[in-house]
Design an enzyme around this catalytic site. Structure first.
Site, PDB file in Angstrom:
ATOM      1  N   GLU A 223      45.125 -12.516  67.213  1.00 11.16           N
ATOM      2  CA  GLU A 223      46.558 -12.502  66.646  1.00 11.16           C
ATOM      3  C   GLU A 223      47.670 -12.349  67.723  1.00 11.16           C
ATOM      4  OE1 GLU A 223      44.106 -10.423  65.600  1.00 11.16           O
ATOM      5  OE2 GLU A 223      44.169 -10.603  63.403  1.00 11.16           O
TER       6      GLU A 223
ATOM      7  N   ASP B  66      48.606  -8.208  74.703  1.00 14.04           N
ATOM      8  CA  ASP B  66      47.828  -8.024  73.252  1.00 14.04           C
ATOM      9  C   ASP B  66      46.405  -9.122  73.569  1.00 14.04           C
ATOM     10  OD1 ASP B  66      46.574  -7.736  70.924  1.00 14.04           O
ATOM     11  OD2 ASP B  66      48.714  -7.882  69.978  1.00 14.04           O
TER      12      ASP B  66
ATOM     13  N   LYS C 159      56.334  -4.425  68.326  1.00 16.56           N
ATOM     14  CA  LYS C 159      55.989  -5.260  67.122  1.00 16.56           C
ATOM     15  C   LYS C 159      55.025  -4.443  66.134  1.00 16.56           C
ATOM     16  CE  LYS C 159      52.107  -8.489  68.328  1.00 16.56           C
ATOM     17  NZ  LYS C 159      51.410  -7.543  69.222  1.00 16.56           N
TER      18      LYS C 159
ATOM     19  N   ASP D 288      33.133 -11.953  51.508  1.00 11.68           N
ATOM     20  CA  ASP D 288      34.110 -11.195  52.376  1.00 11.68           C
ATOM     21  C   ASP D 288      35.204 -12.211  52.652  1.00 11.68           C
ATOM     22  OD1 ASP D 288      33.429  -8.595  52.609  1.00 11.68           O
ATOM     23  OD2 ASP D 288      31.857  -9.187  53.769  1.00 11.68           O
TER      24      ASP D 288
ATOM     25  N   PHE E 130      48.386  -0.616  70.916  1.00 15.46           N
ATOM     26  CA  PHE E 130      48.462  -0.262  69.417  1.00 15.46           C
ATOM     27  C   PHE E 130      47.772   0.874  69.124  1.00 15.46           C
ATOM     28  CE2 PHE E 130      46.530  -0.665  65.345  1.00 15.46           C
ATOM     29  CZ  PHE E 130      47.612  -0.746  64.505  1.00 15.46           C
TER      30      PHE E 130
ATOM     31  N   THR F 161      51.067   5.109  65.301  1.00 14.02           N
ATOM     32  CA  THR F 161      52.084   4.607  65.510  1.00 14.02           C
ATOM     33  C   THR F 161      52.361   3.048  64.607  1.00 14.02           C
ATOM     34  OG1 THR F 161      51.622   3.269  67.265  1.00 14.02           O
ATOM     35  CG2 THR F 161      52.488   5.464  67.691  1.00 14.02           C
ATOM     36  N   ARG F 162      51.223   2.692  64.454  1.00 12.78           N
ATOM     37  CA  ARG F 162      50.954   1.230  63.950  1.00 12.78           C
ATOM     38  C   ARG F 162      51.863   0.230  64.634  1.00 12.78           C
ATOM     39  NH1 ARG F 162      51.681   2.039  57.829  1.00 12.78           N
ATOM     40  NH2 ARG F 162      50.937  -0.139  57.612  1.00 12.78           N
TER      41      ARG F 162
ATOM     42  N   SER G 285      52.645  -2.194  68.556  1.00 12.54           N
ATOM     43  CA  SER G 285      52.433  -2.030  69.887  1.00 12.54           C
ATOM     44  C   SER G 285      53.555  -2.851  70.686  1.00 12.54           C
ATOM     45  CB  SER G 285      51.058  -2.993  70.380  1.00 12.54           C
ATOM     46  OG  SER G 285      51.466  -4.183  69.736  1.00 12.54           O
TER      47      SER G 285
END
Lengths: 699, 563
Positions: free
Chosen positions: A365, A361, A411, A324, A393, A397-398, A400
């Site tokens: 990330e 957030d 973004k 992975d 997020f 909408t993908r 936030s």
């Protein structure tokens, strides 16, 4: 996530926080005594005597012949006593004892580990939920599959199960050795709990999934103790070869009696037994089971539990490793690395907006964006007024962001943001697509930042490839193993990371079905496949793979489907497992070669000794110039016994593994164990002969 | 110098044979060769064989054993009834029961151990109809088994390994028969006898002696005797008899014929498993053993006879010429001997009993290594492949992988069968030699005492169990004890190996391929050849070192002392 992302990759790795990591000292079940702990040695010394039991001996054809031979020489020594025949008898008995001792030492550490684990399996009380919802206190031993129990802070989890309600931090150190608690919660891939671990906070309801006596802990105890040890396929094949080599020497030695009579010589039974024992492959016969046990033990020390020896051997044969991407090849999380402004905006302007958009957030990330902005432009996390609305997020909408002071900062994915600015009446700048594509091609994830209808630029989220991983893959390639990276990323990103990490191939946008198909395709081509996995959707692939390593953090389904469990939940460990599998076979092969090669010198010691009376010409063959027939034969027998002791450390540690092609490994091992096996006994038999002669007891 | 050029010519000729005959045999056994189709189809019809049906290893083994059993019984009957059958111009009468049994076992097992003297025992019918026929059939059986084993490697997921009857017929019809016909013509042209006219009577008027010179269909038998690595001579003197082996050219041709099929089969093997290099590796191992033993034998025989020297005679030829034909010389005789003993042929143009101890050792130990250099037709290849399996097993473990050979995993069953096949021969030799030196009937056999007598006994069983058939000499082989015990050795040495080999073929054919990588133990490299040689030498040395040290080694260290 945080608690589970610990990485304990020895030597070359660093964990998700970038700390250099120690070269993993043994922990958990792996925390054992050293290889030659005094107590283990003392126990083994006693255990070695117990193993003289014929029921134990009969399982090992080679050593059984030695036992029978010892009985014969003992009878001869009683009937016709002489210092020589008694010396031979004693040294033959010692040969058996040394073999027993080797096995006992190998088992010793497992036994000690099992004792530690048994202490864990304390008679815990369980708080079982009755169907009406009331609690009752029962002994953990009474729990059966399907029962529901409650665990609160301070309680031991009574048996293996799935959390069906609640979330808790759990101390699993008793099993994994890792002191940091882990988060376990109902639903998803982190819902499994193991009996013997302790809940540190909160309250959970657990549905018991293990049958009585078949819990993970029970299996572990059996495993480290070697109670379920069965001979692996290659071990069976080798045992057959050794048995054949033993059987063929019986007539070789027996017919020497009439041959000698024909030549006018007389050969005593004691001498013939001595010759037989020297010729049959006692060295490997004595150490074979110790090698197997020690191999399993090496895995346990690395906190890997193999459900069968077959799986360990299969690991040595693996031709393809499926790894992975996240957590194995790259550090768990992507990190913001650069701000790339577009349409004439400044970098600082972009960084400011990006930081604002990421304040709420909490993903790694998001944190990395805030941190990068701080580093680059010394932008502080600002006190925000009350007129702020966080936009979380969502998959639809993908993106936030944050609405603050009338500004709408967002973004997210490039396509989503382009749509967003169009809706706001703006338009995407001409240079945006170029930047986005360039970032994606570089293996990074582009996050586009917009302030209202204005697109400010792109944040590059970089997947950080683990330090040293490329060298690891080079080593794999050198020993003929192909590495395939599995990722959910798009092919473009995947290709870039694959190149940076130096894997041979990748599977992008991987689904469980795609993974399964890849495994099957590899197996069709005659390749053995190893993979790691933790999720329930990994279970079919784990079962299909020849070596399936389930992460201990994973679901019960995954753990049951795989044939190994990694208690550290460190996917990189697959590489070490492969090495251990290879080392196990190499050790057997090397010692077999050594054992057989030894016979040459033994012949040169014994044959002239047998016949020099009737044919004095044969003294020419006594190239070691051994003192007398008696000292020559005795020296060969003593060498044969002592070489077992001398090789115990090698059997337990395994021969040195170097990542190299088959031909160069073979050349080295043939040289060391083949040629060395021919030469070494000439020297040592001569030295033993000098010592034996010095006693003055033998003429 | 002549010897050097003989060897060079032999190597060049064999290289051509290896490539051409090897490729031809591929097309024969893959069924692509059909120029004698008319005969082939008739034979199938006659035998009631469906040429398209394939057999499992068990069926293949049963067919092979049944066929061998039936021809053995028929052959025994023919020998016993010889006196009542035609083509017996010398009125030799029936062959005795024990010697008939020994002889027919010997020819069916491709051994050609001869406990009789051809010219005074066998009628022309027995020579042609029984013995020469078996020379063809037993050779074809050996080749069939080798091809079945090759199929085991080259097929995957297959339950069948070919059809025994088809392999038998094709091997005989397309390979052995045509080459034997051509070779026989050369032998006749060189002066070998070929007639059904019975013995010639020669009267010497001056000395008043009338001699009966036996003759017969010699040349035709000579060709297949060498080509099929059979070795049973028409006359007792075998290749030393000028009627069998008249010239230096026929001597050379004999050696070439002996080595042709065993050497060429390595090409066939490589081609059929998809890599000629694999065949080259096996051939390299064979060649190294052959070369080393040739060196031992020629150096030993090129010495003056140590016994003659010990007796105080100083004037003797450069080489040991006792028991050798002057027209062939010491080194070429040694070359013939090495070719014959290392191929399970057993024909001879000199007497090994008279060789120097090390020369005799070369003949004896060449067989003790299992007849793999290059071994008998078919048997050499399948035996060395058994050694190869043991080799890759140990080698595979040493590189840390489940061992594999030619893409097939070598596991418990393969190791078991290969060990069995490798160890049958030494076990048979040692046990029977042990019995022989222990019982009076056995001890009565050798004509010499001490180590030389011991070598004579050891040689007899080594030759029989390896299906070689060469005689060391100096042993009364025509006693009941040796007729029975050597027959047992021949049967065990033949079928005790063939059955495990066929089982192995079956077990391998079912398996799927394992993909090759740099982690794979390459079996077409020098290191494999070295390891294979190591296994062959070590197995041979470990099993026979004590016995050999009581025979030729003691003798050698005795420096010309007589026993």
């Amino acid at each position: 996530m945080e608690a589970d992302s610990r990485q304990t990759v020895p030597e070359v790795e660093s964990d998700s926080k970038g700390r250099a990591h120690q070269s993993s000292p043994p922990k958990g079940v792996g925390a054992g005594r050293s290889l030659f702990d005094k107590r283990i040695m003392a126990d083994a010394a006693v255990e070695g005597l117990k193993k003289f039991d014929p029921r134990v001996q009969v399982k090992n054809p080679v050593m059984f012949v030695v036992v029978v031979g010892t009985v014969v020489t003992l009878a001869e020594s009683v009937a016709h006593p002489s210092v020589f025949s008694w010396s031979i008898t004693v040294w033959l008995a010692l040969t058996v004892y040394f073999a027993n001792f080797a096995e006992a030492v190998a088992e010793g550490r497992g036994k000690a580990q099992a004792d530690t684990l048994r202490r864990l399996r304390v008679e815990t009380e369980a708080r079982r939920l009755r169907p009406d919802g009331a609690e009752e206190r029962v002994s953990a031993a009474e729990l059966s599959r399907g029962d529901k129990v409650v665990c609160e802070a301070g309680d031991y989890v009574p048996s293996d199960g799935e959390i069906i309600e609640g979330v808790a931090s759990v101390d699993e150190s008793a099993i994994t050795g890792e002191s940091a608690p882990v988060i376990r919660e109902s639903g998803g891939d982190r819902s499994a709990v193991t009996g013997g671990t302790r809940v540190l906070s909160d309250r959970i309801v657990v549905e018991i999934t293990a049958e009585r006596g078949k819990t993970f802990l029970d299996r572990m105890i059996n495993l480290v103790e070697g109670a379920e040890r069965q001979k692996t396929p290659n071990e069976v094949a080798l045992t057959i070869l050794l048995a054949a080599l033993t059987i063929v020497f019986l007539p070789v030695v027996v017919v020497l009696k009439p041959f000698a009579t024909f030549a006018g010589a007389s050969v005593s039974v004691v001498v013939l037994v001595a010759l037989l024992v020297c010729l049959i492959p006692t060295t490997i016969g004595a150490l074979l089971s110790a090698i197997g046990i020690a191999g399993m033990d090496r895995l346990v020390q690395r906190n890997v539990l193999a459900m069968s020896g077959r799986a360990v051997e299969a690991a040595g044969d693996v031709a393809t490793l499926l790894l992975d991407k996240t957590g194995t090849i790259t550090l768990g999380n992507r990190m913001a690395s650069t701000f790339i402004p577009v349409a004439g905006h400044s970098e600082e302007e972009l960084a400011g907006a990006a930081q604002l958009a990421s304040l709420a957030d909490e993903t790694p990330e998001g944190r990395s964006i805030v941190v990068l902005a701080k580093q680059r432009f010394n932008l502080r996390e600002r006190e925000l007024g009350s007129r702020r609305v966080f936009v979380p997020f969502s998959a639809q909408t993908r993106m936030s962001g944050l609405d603050i002071d009338g500004r709408q900062i967002r973004k997210g994915a490039a396509e989503a943001l382009k749509r967003w600015v169009l809706e706001q009446g703006g338009s995407a700048p001409d240079d945006l697509d170029g930047v986005v594509e360039k970032v994606a091609k570089g293996g990074s994830t582009p996050l586009v930042v917009a302030d209202g209808s204005e697109i400010l630029g792109v944040i590059e989220l970089k997947d950080v490839v683990k330090e040293g991983i490329k060298e690891r893959f080079d080593q794999m390639r050198a020993i003929g193993i192909r590495t395939v990276m599995i990722t959910g990323d798009n092919p473009l990103t995947a290709a870039a990371i694959a190149q940076e990490a130096g894997v041979d191939d990748f599977l992008a946008e991987a689904t469980p079905e795609a993974k399964m198909n890849l495994i099957k395709a590899e197996q069709e081509g005659g390749k053995l496949v190893a993979m790691t996995g933790d999720g329930t959707n990994d279970a079919p692939a784990l079962a299909q793979a020849d070596v399936g390593v389930a992460m201990n953090t994973g679901t019960t389904a995954a753990k049951e489907a795989g044939n190994m469990v990694d208690l550290d939940s460190n996917p990189t460990k697959l590489i070490e497992i492969v090495e251990i599998g290879k080392q196990l076979l190499m050790t057997r092969g090397a010692l077999t070669t050594f054992s057989i090669a030894n016979d040459v010198a033994k012949y040169f010691a014994i044959i002239p000794a047998l016949f020099v009376v009737s044919y004095p010409q044969l003294k020419t063959l006594n190239i070691m110039r051994l003192h007398s027939p008696q000292t020559a034969i005795l020296s060969a027998v003593i060498f044969n016994a002592l070489v077992i002791v001398a090789l115990i450390p090698l059997a337990l540690r395994g021969v040195r593994f170097r990542p190299a092609g088959a031909t160069s490994i073979l050349r080295r091992n043939v040289l060391v164990y083949g040629v060395g096996g021919v030469v070494a006994p000439f020297i040592f038999i001569k030295l033993i002969d000098l010592a034996v002669t010095a006693t003055g007891v033998f003429h | 110098m002549a010897f050097f050029w003989t060897v060079v010519a032999l190597v060049v000729a064999l290289a051509v044979v290896w490539r051409l005959l090897g490729a031809y045999m591929v097309s024969v056994y893959e069924g692509r060769c059909a120029w004698l189709g008319i005969f082939e189809r008739r034979i199938y019809r006659l035998m009631g064989v469906n040429a398209d049906s394939e057999q499992t290893w068990q069926r293949y083994g049963v067919s092979l054993t049944a066929f061998s059993g039936v021809v053995l019984l028929i052959g025994y009957g023919l020998l016993r009834l010889q006196g009542s059958l035609p083509l017996d111009p010398q009125h030799l009468g029936a062959v005795g029961p024990a010697v008939s049994f020994n002889t027919i076992v010997s020819f069916v097992t491709n051994t050609n151990w001869q406990a009789y003297s051809g010219e005074t025992t066998m009628s022309y019918l027995s020579q042609m109809g029984t013995l020469a026929l078996q020379n063809f059939l037993s050779a074809a059986v050996g080749m069939a088994v080798a091809v079945a084993l090759i199929r085991g490697f080259s097929r995957k997921g297959s339950k069948t390994i070919g059809n025994f009857w088809v392999d038998l017929v094709r091997g005989t019809l397309y390979i052995l028969a045509p080459i034997a016909v051509i070779a026989a013509i050369v032998f006749v042209a060189q002066g070998a006898v070929e007639t059904l006219a019975g013995p010639a009577t020669v009267s010497d008027a001056i000395n008043h002696v009338t001699q009966v010179i036996p003759r017969g269909p010699v040349a035709s038998q000579e060709a297949i005797k060498q080509l099929g690595t059979n070795g049973g001579g028409f006359f007792n003197a075998n290749g030393a008899d000028p009627f069998e082996n008249p010239t230096g050219l026929t001597n050379f041709l004999s050696i070439l014929l002996i080595l042709s099929i065993p050497v060429a089969l390595t090409y066939t093997f490589g081609k059929m498993v998809g890599s000629v290099r694999q065949g080259v590796a096996v051939l390299a191992a064979m060649t190294i053993i052959f070369g080393a033993w040739l060196a031992i034998a020629t150096v030993a025989e090129h010495q003056p006879n140590p016994a003659v020297a010990a007796a105080g005679l100083t004037a003797q030829p450069a080489g040991n010429m006792e028991g050798k034909e002057v027209r062939f010389g010491d080194t070429t005789s040694a070359l013939y001997g090495v070719a014959s003993t290392q191929t399970s042929t057993g024909s001879a143009d000199s007497t090994y009993d008279s060789y120097t101890p090390m020369g005799g050792f070369a003949m004896l130990s060449g067989m003790m290594l299992g007849e793999v250099s290059p071994g008998g037709v078919g048997s050499g290849l399948y035996t060395i492949l058994l050694f190869a399996i043991v080799t890759v097993f140990i080698g595979g473990l040493m590189i840390g992988r489940t061992p594999e050979y030619l893409g097939k995993k070598i596991q418990a069953r393969e190791v078991k069968l290969a060990s069995l096949g490798v160890l049958v021969m030494p076990l048979t030799v040692l046990v029977l030699a042990g019995i022989a030196v222990a019982v009076p009937a056995g001890r009565a056999g050798p004509l010499n005492a001490g180590p030389h007598g011991f070598t004579e006994i050891l040689y007899a069983f080594t030759s029989a169990a390896n299906n070689n058939g060469s005689a060391f000499g100096g042993i009364a082989a025509n006693t009941r004890f040796y007729e029975i015990t050597t027959a047992v050795a021949m049967l065990l040495g033949r079928f005790g190996v063939i059955i495990p080999v066929l089982a192995l073929a079956g077990s391998l054919a079912v398996k799927e391929y394992v993909a090759e990588s740099v982690g794979t133990f390459r079996t077409d490299k020098a290191i494999f050849v070295g390891l294979l040689l190591g296994v062959v030498f070590i197995v041979g040395a470990l099993t026979f070192f004590p016995a050999v040290s009581l025979g030729p080694i003691v003798e050698q260290l005795s420096h010309g002392k007589f026993f």
